[in-house]
Design a protein around this motif. Sequence first.
Motif, mmCIF file in Angstrom:
data_model
loop_
_atom_site.group_PDB
_atom_site.id
_atom_site.type_symbol
_atom_site.label_atom_id
_atom_site.label_comp_id
_atom_site.label_asym_id
_atom_site.label_seq_id
_atom_site.Cartn_x
_atom_site.Cartn_y
_atom_site.Cartn_z
ATOM 1 N N PRO A 94 1.597 0.162 -4.061
ATOM 2 C CA PRO A 94 2.430 -0.349 -5.379
ATOM 3 C C PRO A 94 1.667 0.520 -6.059
ATOM 4 O O PRO A 94 2.492 0.541 -6.977
ATOM 5 N N GLU A 95 0.424 0.081 -6.265
ATOM 6 C CA GLU A 95 -0.286 0.313 -7.890
ATOM 7 C C GLU A 95 -0.727 1.697 -7.565
ATOM 8 O O GLU A 95 -0.678 2.302 -8.392
ATOM 9 N N ILE A 96 -0.700 2.923 -6.204
ATOM 10 C CA ILE A 96 -0.957 3.773 -6.764
ATOM 11 C C ILE A 96 0.600 4.630 -6.175
ATOM 12 O O ILE A 96 0.426 5.129 -8.142
ATOM 13 N N LEU A 97 2.285 4.102 -6.205
ATOM 14 C CA LEU A 97 2.736 4.382 -6.596
ATOM 15 C C LEU A 97 2.977 4.000 -8.064
ATOM 16 O O LEU A 97 3.722 5.208 -9.415
ATOM 17 N N GLY A 98 2.834 2.834 -9.048
ATOM 18 C CA GLY A 98 2.930 2.527 -10.043
ATOM 19 C C GLY A 98 1.983 3.593 -10.943
ATOM 20 O O GLY A 98 2.277 4.153 -12.710
#
Length: 366
Positions: A245-249
């Motif tokens: 999720p954080e890298i997608l964000g």
Amino acid sequence: MSALKDIYSPIFYDRLADVLVQTVPSFEKQRFITQIFDDSFSQKELKDRMRHTTKVLHNFMPDDFGKATDILEKTIHLLRKNHHGEDSLAYIFLPDYIETYGLDDYKSAVKSIEFVTQFITCEFAVRPFIIKYGSEMINQMEKWSLHESHKVRRLASEGSRPRLPWAMALPELKKNPEAILPLLENLKNDPSEYVRRSVANNLNDIAKDHPNIVLVIAQKWKGHSKETDAIIKHGSRTLLKQGHPEILGHYGLDSKGLEIFNFKITTPNVRLPESLEFEFSVTNTNAESKHIRLEYAVYYNKANGQLSKKVFKISERTYLSGQKEIIKRKQPFKPITTRKFYPGLHKLSLIVNGKESSPEIFHLLD
């Protein structure tokens, strides 16, 4: 097609011996050739032939490792003069010689590694020194990260990769990679793409065990330069495939307003060595343009009947508001050395900006 191990051919050894006879005192070409082509040579694979070459060469070298490294250096100078061997895989036995016989002579070995890696990479040979000498070797590699030669700078990154493929494991760096972060920092703006790609691969290794470290680096390096952004993107590829999720964000990849229609496997029964074929359409229903990363996951049947997921990238680009695309893809099931295919039930899913669809079933037949 000849096997890779056949780089160690009679022609190769004949040329090598012609050089060694000029650099190794009391070298006997015929005795060297006879020892190389012993009764077991034809059964040896690539790595075994490399180590065998190392051991036979050692029979003609001085016991003093420091003196032996002088001979290795003279040999490389002559090979270069003859325009022969630079970056050739067959000469990987030269770093192997350092690894095999120089582990107890740190000073001579480090000097030799720095020289030899500019002829043929020492990324494998340096790893036993990292294990044995720990911070002393890492400090040396940090110095190498500032070296004038891009090949030495790359060694600093590539040799310290926690998960370098086909290489000796570095359990301490897998457990805690903090020690190698300063040298990666030194290399993030390197003028050589060869070096920068190694930095990205190192980060990708770290991400497999410590995703948060890579996420912090991604934020720290973001926007520093086009090249640094590319390092982060390539170094985050495993996290992106995992849908972290954080890298997608970090890349603004969310699935809001993205719709998938008509997902269909057009070859529900695939017979080896044919290809799986599927198609679908994707539409950006948002009022604004949207960056879309399209992937698909194949759930391979394993020998034990369990399924193993592997993600493949289709594309990553910007879609205009209302834009619709029809995607058709083939996934080959030709036999390869890195994967054995087992008949039976398999699954296929689509992944849009990290969000995975319900998988569809297909069968692989004998």
